[in-house]
Design a protein around this motif. Structure first.
Motif, PDB file in Angstrom:
ATOM      1  N   VAL A  25       0.856  -1.191   0.000  1.00 19.00           N
ATOM      2  CA  VAL A  25       0.000   0.000   0.000  1.00 19.00           C
ATOM      3  C   VAL A  25       0.887   1.234   0.000  1.00 19.00           C
ATOM      4  O   VAL A  25       1.952   1.249   0.629  1.00 19.00           O
ATOM      5  CB  VAL A  25      -0.963   0.018   1.216  1.00 19.00           C
ATOM      6  CG1 VAL A  25      -0.200   0.079   2.525  1.00 19.00           C
ATOM      7  CG2 VAL A  25      -1.966   1.167   1.103  1.00 19.00           C
ATOM      8  N   GLN A  26       0.466   2.267  -0.723  1.00 19.24           N
ATOM      9  CA  GLN A  26       1.223   3.514  -0.782  1.00 19.24           C
ATOM     10  C   GLN A  26       0.549   4.567   0.091  1.00 19.24           C
ATOM     11  O   GLN A  26      -0.617   4.913  -0.113  1.00 19.24           O
ATOM     12  CB  GLN A  26       1.317   4.031  -2.220  1.00 19.24           C
ATOM     13  CG  GLN A  26       2.255   5.224  -2.362  1.00 19.24           C
ATOM     14  CD  GLN A  26       2.255   5.791  -3.762  1.00 19.24           C
ATOM     15  OE1 GLN A  26       1.229   5.733  -4.454  1.00 19.24           O
ATOM     16  NE2 GLN A  26       3.359   6.352  -4.196  1.00 19.24           N
ATOM     17  N   LEU A  27       1.292   5.072   1.070  1.00 20.06           N
ATOM     18  CA  LEU A  27       0.806   6.107   1.981  1.00 20.06           C
ATOM     19  C   LEU A  27       1.821   7.247   2.015  1.00 20.06           C
ATOM     20  O   LEU A  27       3.005   7.008   2.266  1.00 20.06           O
ATOM     21  CB  LEU A  27       0.630   5.536   3.399  1.00 20.06           C
ATOM     22  CG  LEU A  27      -0.239   4.279   3.543  1.00 20.06           C
ATOM     23  CD1 LEU A  27      -0.124   3.718   4.956  1.00 20.06           C
ATOM     24  CD2 LEU A  27      -1.693   4.588   3.203  1.00 20.06           C
ATOM     25  N   ASP A  28       1.370   8.446   1.753  1.00 21.63           N
ATOM     26  CA  ASP A  28       2.274   9.611   1.767  1.00 21.63           C
ATOM     27  C   ASP A  28       3.513   9.371   0.914  1.00 21.63           C
ATOM     28  O   ASP A  28       4.659   9.627   1.336  1.00 21.63           O
ATOM     29  CB  ASP A  28       2.676   9.970   3.202  1.00 21.63           C
ATOM     30  CG  ASP A  28       1.494  10.414   4.050  1.00 21.63           C
ATOM     31  OD1 ASP A  28       0.658  11.183   3.529  1.00 21.63           O
ATOM     32  OD2 ASP A  28       1.389   9.979   5.206  1.00 21.63           O
ATOM     33  N   ASP A  29       3.303   8.861  -0.300  1.00 15.62           N
ATOM     34  CA  ASP A  29       4.372   8.648  -1.283  1.00 15.62           C
ATOM     35  C   ASP A  29       5.393   7.594  -0.882  1.00 15.62           C
ATOM     36  O   ASP A  29       6.483   7.533  -1.449  1.00 15.62           O
ATOM     37  CB  ASP A  29       5.102   9.968  -1.586  1.00 15.62           C
ATOM     38  CG  ASP A  29       4.186  10.992  -2.224  1.00 15.62           C
ATOM     39  OD1 ASP A  29       3.306  10.587  -3.003  1.00 15.62           O
ATOM     40  OD2 ASP A  29       4.346  12.189  -1.926  1.00 15.62           O
ATOM     41  N   GLN A  30       5.070   6.763   0.099  1.00 18.35           N
ATOM     42  CA  GLN A  30       5.939   5.656   0.475  1.00 18.35           C
ATOM     43  C   GLN A  30       5.160   4.355   0.375  1.00 18.35           C
ATOM     44  O   GLN A  30       3.962   4.317   0.649  1.00 18.35           O
ATOM     45  CB  GLN A  30       6.459   5.831   1.910  1.00 18.35           C
ATOM     46  CG  GLN A  30       7.337   7.056   2.123  1.00 18.35           C
ATOM     47  CD  GLN A  30       8.718   6.902   1.514  1.00 18.35           C
ATOM     48  OE1 GLN A  30       9.091   5.836   1.054  1.00 18.35           O
ATOM     49  NE2 GLN A  30       9.482   7.976   1.506  1.00 18.35           N
ATOM     50  N   TRP A  31       5.861   3.292   0.009  1.00 20.48           N
ATOM     51  CA  TRP A  31       5.234   1.978  -0.092  1.00 20.48           C
ATOM     52  C   TRP A  31       5.493   1.159   1.162  1.00 20.48           C
ATOM     53  O   TRP A  31       6.584   1.195   1.730  1.00 20.48           O
ATOM     54  CB  TRP A  31       5.756   1.223  -1.315  1.00 20.48           C
ATOM     55  CG  TRP A  31       5.141   1.710  -2.591  1.00 20.48           C
ATOM     56  CD1 TRP A  31       5.639   2.663  -3.414  1.00 20.48           C
ATOM     57  CD2 TRP A  31       3.902   1.290  -3.166  1.00 20.48           C
ATOM     58  NE1 TRP A  31       4.786   2.869  -4.476  1.00 20.48           N
ATOM     59  CE2 TRP A  31       3.719   2.037  -4.354  1.00 20.48           C
ATOM     60  CE3 TRP A  31       2.943   0.347  -2.801  1.00 20.48           C
ATOM     61  CZ2 TRP A  31       2.606   1.866  -5.178  1.00 20.48           C
ATOM     62  CZ3 TRP A  31       1.834   0.176  -3.617  1.00 20.48           C
ATOM     63  CH2 TRP A  31       1.668   0.933  -4.796  1.00 20.48           C
ATOM     64  N   TYR A  32       4.445   0.445   1.589  1.00 17.73           N
ATOM     65  CA  TYR A  32       4.505  -0.386   2.787  1.00 17.73           C
ATOM     66  C   TYR A  32       3.945  -1.770   2.468  1.00 17.73           C
ATOM     67  O   TYR A  32       3.293  -1.981   1.450  1.00 17.73           O
ATOM     68  CB  TYR A  32       3.678   0.227   3.920  1.00 17.73           C
ATOM     69  CG  TYR A  32       4.137   1.580   4.398  1.00 17.73           C
ATOM     70  CD1 TYR A  32       4.950   1.696   5.522  1.00 17.73           C
ATOM     71  CD2 TYR A  32       3.740   2.739   3.743  1.00 17.73           C
ATOM     72  CE1 TYR A  32       5.362   2.942   5.979  1.00 17.73           C
ATOM     73  CE2 TYR A  32       4.151   3.988   4.187  1.00 17.73           C
ATOM     74  CZ  TYR A  32       4.956   4.084   5.300  1.00 17.73           C
ATOM     75  OH  TYR A  32       5.373   5.308   5.744  1.00 17.73           O
ATOM     76  N   LEU A  33       4.169  -2.693   3.407  1.00 20.04           N
ATOM     77  CA  LEU A  33       3.654  -4.052   3.303  1.00 20.04           C
ATOM     78  C   LEU A  33       2.665  -4.324   4.432  1.00 20.04           C
ATOM     79  O   LEU A  33       2.737  -3.677   5.485  1.00 20.04           O
ATOM     80  CB  LEU A  33       4.805  -5.060   3.399  1.00 20.04           C
ATOM     81  CG  LEU A  33       5.806  -5.055   2.246  1.00 20.04           C
ATOM     82  CD1 LEU A  33       7.144  -5.623   2.711  1.00 20.04           C
ATOM     83  CD2 LEU A  33       5.271  -5.842   1.059  1.00 20.04           C
ATOM     84  N   CYS A  34       1.772  -5.280   4.227  1.00 20.42           N
ATOM     85  CA  CYS A  34       0.898  -5.716   5.317  1.00 20.42           C
ATOM     86  C   CYS A  34       0.311  -7.084   4.977  1.00 20.42           C
ATOM     87  O   CYS A  34       0.242  -7.472   3.808  1.00 20.42           O
ATOM     88  CB  CYS A  34      -0.222  -4.710   5.585  1.00 20.42           C
ATOM     89  SG  CYS A  34      -1.410  -4.538   4.230  1.00 20.42           S
ATOM     90  N   ASP A  35      -0.086  -7.808   6.003  1.00 23.12           N
ATOM     91  CA  ASP A  35      -0.690  -9.131   5.835  1.00 23.12           C
ATOM     92  C   ASP A  35      -1.873  -9.242   6.785  1.00 23.12           C
ATOM     93  O   ASP A  35      -1.720  -9.513   7.977  1.00 23.12           O
ATOM     94  CB  ASP A  35       0.344 -10.225   6.138  1.00 23.12           C
ATOM     95  CG  ASP A  35      -0.194 -11.625   5.860  1.00 23.12           C
ATOM     96  OD1 ASP A  35      -1.424 -11.789   5.760  1.00 23.12           O
ATOM     97  OD2 ASP A  35       0.620 -12.558   5.754  1.00 23.12           O
TER      98      ASP A  35
END
Length: 338
Positions: A166-176
């Motif tokens: 997911v992209q939040l505030d121009d940064q990409w993150y992971l989640c499960d």
């Protein structure tokens, strides 16, 4: 090749994978909003997403509300997982075909999810993506391999898991969301889902996440370099506490080790600065119960330690790295005579 190259440039341009330090974040408002809509219908996703996010200002809080709601309202359906696994196994050697099938399969999964609020990992990932998109965030479904202490893999196994970026505030993150929601218990009466929400898989450290999540598309690891699938399969098993405390095993690289009796054996870890290393132990199991022992701790530099222990008896030992009573990682050590 050109598509992969462009994707790599895209991720590099906006910033590689980030993670949120849960110990320094306050998501009480977001979680409270999520809990207040417990049991809400999935029939109108735009309305549900709006209700969950309208009173929050930060992107990470909005996505937290979505993630918490999904994890605490959707039941993991083991039978659906088995059916999906059978299909995946039939087409595992056709990577392009697998990705195409999975993309067409997710809407069908969603139909059952809406009516029963039960699904396998594919449904969790699809729901996270749809609600994130409705909230104005880019999100992708990631397909690949998940590895747990009770779910080991071999080279011939088909992909068995799905999660999200997911992209939040121009940064990409992971989640499960699947693993955060709870666990499947295999009882005498058959498999059952045990709800146990744990946010350690909410925007975790990509380097640590890659130790039990291996994507089919390497750029979706959010790492500059991803280990090989073989290295992933043979590495030490890690537990949720590894994410909770931010502790990552580095060496040995392989879970199965053969060492000599009366010769020091070393385990290297990456740890957060300021962690109380006096709380580290090794728990050894030689076919009975776990027996905790105190290893020698050596500081190798900022954020890195080595644990040394000498096995004085031959045999096969499940060797658990333990911090503050919680298992972090497991090696299987065969101790032989000199």
């Amino acid at each position: 090749m050109r598509l992969v190259f462009l994707l790599l440039l895209f991720y590099h341009a906006i910033g590689l994978g980030q993670f949120v330090n849960l110990n320094e974040s306050d998501f009480s408002k977001a979680d409270s909003i999520s809990f207040s809509y417990k049991g809400h219908s999935l029939r109108n996703l735009p309305v549900l997403t709006y209700k969950l996010t309208k009173d929050l200002t930060k992107d990470v809080e909005k996505f937290r509300a979505i993630f918490t709601w999904v994890c605490t309202n959707i039941e993991n359906d083991y039978q659906s997982y088995l059916k999906t696994r059978k299909k995946r196994k039939r087409i595992q050697k056709d990577r392009a075909g697998f990705l195409e099938w999975n993309q067409s399969f997710t809407p069908k999964v969603f139909e059952k999810l809406v009516s029963e609020k039960r699904t396998a990992c594919t449904g969790y990932a699809y729901l996270i993506k749809e609600m994130a998109n409705l909230a104005g965030f880019q999100s992708k479904i990631v397909n690949g391999y998940g590895r747990t202490p009770t779910l080991l893999l071999s080279e011939n196994d088909p992909p068995n898991h799905s999660w999200n970026t997911v992209q939040l505030d121009d940064q990409w993150y992971l989640c499960d969301a699947t693993w955060a929601a709870g666990r499947i218990m295999l009882d005498a009466d058959g498999p059952r889902f045990e709800a146990d929400y744990d946010d350690v898989y909410f925007l975790p450290n990509p380097e640590l996440f890659a130790k039990n999540h291996y994507p089919l598309e390497s750029e979706l690891s959010l790492l500059e370099e991803l280990p090989t699938l073989t290295d992933f399969i043979v590495a030490a098993v890690i537990y949720k506490a590894s994410f909770r405390f931010g502790i990552a095993p580095i060496l040995p690289e392989k879970m199965h080790q053969e060492v000599l009796r009366d010769v020091s054996t070393s385990f290297e870890l990456k740890i957060p600065e300021g962690l109380d290393v006096k709380k580290f132990r090794l728990a050894l199991n030689n076919g009975g119960k776990d027996v905790e022992v105190q290893p020698k701790i050596i500081f190798l530099g900022p954020g890195k330690i080595q644990m040394d222990y000498t096995f004085n008896r031959t045999g096969l030992y499940d060797t658990h790295i333990v911090f503050n009573g919680d298992k972090i990682a497991t090696y299987v050590v065969k101790v032989r005579r000199n």
